[in-house]
Design a protein around this motif. Structure first.
Motif, short mmCIF file in Angstrom:
data_model
loop_
_atom_site.label_atom_id
_atom_site.label_comp_id
_atom_site.label_asym_id
_atom_site.label_seq_id
_atom_site.Cartn_x
_atom_site.Cartn_y
_atom_site.Cartn_z
N VAL A 127 -23.67 -31.45 40.64
CA VAL A 127 -22.56 -30.61 41.09
C VAL A 127 -21.55 -30.48 39.96
O VAL A 127 -21.07 -31.49 39.42
N ASN A 128 -21.24 -29.24 39.60
CA ASN A 128 -20.31 -28.97 38.50
C ASN A 128 -19.07 -28.28 39.05
O ASN A 128 -19.15 -27.42 39.93
N ILE A 129 -17.91 -28.64 38.50
CA ILE A 129 -16.66 -28.04 38.94
C ILE A 129 -15.91 -27.51 37.71
O ILE A 129 -15.83 -28.18 36.69
N GLN A 130 -15.43 -26.28 37.82
CA GLN A 130 -14.70 -25.68 36.72
C GLN A 130 -13.86 -24.51 37.23
O GLN A 130 -14.09 -24.00 38.32
N SER A 131 -12.89 -24.13 36.42
CA SER A 131 -12.08 -22.95 36.72
C SER A 131 -12.49 -21.85 35.77
O SER A 131 -12.35 -22.00 34.56
N PRO A 132 -13.05 -20.74 36.27
CA PRO A 132 -13.48 -19.66 35.36
C PRO A 132 -12.31 -19.01 34.62
O PRO A 132 -12.49 -18.47 33.53
N ASP A 133 -11.10 -19.07 35.21
CA ASP A 133 -9.94 -18.45 34.57
C ASP A 133 -9.17 -19.42 33.69
O ASP A 133 -8.46 -19.00 32.77
N ALA A 134 -9.29 -20.72 33.99
CA ALA A 134 -8.54 -21.72 33.22
C ALA A 134 -9.41 -22.96 33.05
O ALA A 134 -9.34 -23.90 33.84
N PRO A 135 -10.30 -22.99 32.03
CA PRO A 135 -11.23 -24.10 31.84
C PRO A 135 -10.55 -25.46 31.77
O PRO A 135 -11.13 -26.47 32.17
N GLY A 136 -9.32 -25.49 31.29
CA GLY A 136 -8.63 -26.77 31.19
C GLY A 136 -7.94 -27.18 32.47
O GLY A 136 -7.35 -28.26 32.55
N GLY A 137 -8.00 -26.34 33.51
CA GLY A 137 -7.38 -26.68 34.77
C GLY A 137 -5.90 -26.34 34.85
O GLY A 137 -5.22 -26.73 35.79
N GLU A 148 -14.29 -23.16 40.87
CA GLU A 148 -15.64 -23.00 41.40
C GLU A 148 -16.38 -24.33 41.37
O GLU A 148 -16.31 -25.08 40.40
N CYS A 149 -17.10 -24.59 42.44
CA CYS A 149 -17.98 -25.76 42.52
C CYS A 149 -19.40 -25.24 42.70
O CYS A 149 -19.69 -24.54 43.67
N SER A 150 -20.28 -25.55 41.75
CA SER A 150 -21.64 -25.02 41.81
C SER A 150 -22.64 -26.17 41.91
O SER A 150 -22.50 -27.20 41.27
N ALA A 151 -23.64 -25.98 42.78
CA ALA A 151 -24.73 -26.94 42.92
C ALA A 151 -25.85 -26.51 41.99
O ALA A 151 -26.36 -25.39 42.07
N ASP A 152 -26.22 -27.40 41.08
CA ASP A 152 -27.18 -27.07 40.03
C ASP A 152 -28.60 -27.15 40.57
O ASP A 152 -29.38 -28.02 40.23
N VAL A 153 -28.91 -26.21 41.48
CA VAL A 153 -30.25 -26.14 42.05
C VAL A 153 -30.59 -24.68 42.30
O VAL A 153 -29.75 -23.91 42.76
N LEU A 154 -31.81 -24.29 41.97
CA LEU A 154 -32.23 -22.91 42.20
C LEU A 154 -32.54 -22.72 43.67
O LEU A 154 -33.21 -23.53 44.30
N LEU A 155 -32.04 -21.62 44.23
CA LEU A 155 -32.22 -21.33 45.65
C LEU A 155 -32.82 -19.94 45.82
O LEU A 155 -32.64 -19.07 44.97
N PRO A 156 -33.53 -19.71 46.91
CA PRO A 156 -34.03 -18.36 47.17
C PRO A 156 -32.89 -17.42 47.49
O PRO A 156 -31.84 -17.83 47.98
#
Length: 222
Positions: A127-137, A148-156
Motif C-alpha cells: 500500500v502506497n500513500i502520496q499526494s499527487p499535488d504535493a509530494p512532500g505533503g 491518494e492511497c493505492s493498493a499495489d495489486v493488478l485488478l480486473p
C-alpha cells in the motif's frame, strides 16, 4: 478412477474369446491443492495441500518469485478410511514479501511419478500513500490537500470494487491514531475506491481547508 483389479477381453466374430490377466489399479490424486489469494507483506498465512492414495505421500511446495525458486518439503499428517485409502495433508506457512507462484507436489515412492498441482498466484499487496499535488505533503493555508492511497495489486476492470480503505490521523507527537471520520479538527472528503489507469486500486482523501495548526498531522491508510 477407482482402486481395484481390472482385466479386458477380446471377442471375435467366430466366438473366440481371449481374456487378459488381471492388473491392479491404484489411484493417487491431489484432492485439495493450494488456492490463490492476496495478502499483505509478511502476513502469517497457511497453504494446504491434501492428497489421497494407497499409502502416505511425501509433500513439498515450490515457491517461485521474480528472483528465485525454492522447493520446501513439509511435515505431513495422515488418516485412513475404512477402504484403506490414505489421505495425506501437508501445510506450509511461507513468509512472503513479494508476489509468488506456488504449487505443491506429492510422491508416494522414491521412483514413482510425482504429481504436481496447477500453479497458483499469491499476490502480496503493498500500500502506497502520496499526494499527487504535493509530494512532500505540504499544503497551502486555506487550501486543500489531496492524498491518494493505492493498493499495489493488478485488478480486473470493473466499475465497482468491493473493498474498504481506512484513513487514519494522528498528531506527530502522539502515539494514538484516530479514524479520519472521527476527527473534529479538520474537514475531509473520501472518494469511493476506484481502479486507476494502471489497474491499481485507489482511494482518495481530500483534507481542508488547511489551517496552520494542521501542519503537525501524520496520515496513514490501510
Amino acid at each position: 478412477g477407482v482402486d481395484g483389479k481390472y482385466s479386458c477381453s477380446i471377442t471375435w466374430e467366430n466366438g473366440v474369446v481371449i481374456n487378459s490377466g488381471e492388473t491392479t489399479l491404484t489411484v493417487r490424486t491431489i484432492t485439495e491443492p493450494p488456492e490463490a489469494f492476496s495478502m499483505s507483506s509478511g502476513a502469517p498465512v497457511t497453504l494446504t495441500c491434501s492428497v489421497e492414495g494407497d499409502k502416505v505421500a511425501a509433500i513439498s511446495f515450490s515457491v517461485t518469485d521474480e528472483d528465485m525458486s525454492r522447493d520446501i518439503t513439509v511435515e505431513v499428517t495422515e488418516t485412513q478410511d475404512d477402504l484403506g485409502r490414505v489421505t495425506t495433508v501437508g501445510k506450509l506457512t511461507p513468509n512472503l514479501t513479494v508476489s509468488s507462484d506456488i504449487h505443491c507436489a506429492a510422491q508416494w515412492d522414491d521412483y514413482a511419478t510425482i504429481l504436481k498441482s496447477t500453479p497458483i498466484s499469491v499476490t502480496v499487496l503493498a500500500v502506497n500513500i502520496q499526494s499527487p499535488d504535493a509530494p512532500g505533503g505540504w499544503g497551502a493555508e486555506n487550501g486543500t490537500l489531496k492524498i491518494e492511497c493505492s493498493a499495489d495489486v493488478l485488478l480486473p476492470s470493473s466499475e465497482k470494487v468491493d473493498v474498504d480503505f481506512e484513513w487514519m490521523l494522528r498528531l506527530e507527537k502522539s502515539s494514538q491514531w484516530v479514524k479520519v471520520e472521527g476527527n473534529k479538527d479538520i474537514e475531509f472528503e473520501i472518494e469511493e475506491p476506484k481502479i486507476g489507469g494502471d489497474k491499481k486500486l485507489i482511494s482518495t482523501l481530500t483534507l481542508g481547508p488547511i489551517q496552520i495548526q494542521h501542519r503537525a498531522y501524520d496520515i496513514q491508510c490501510s
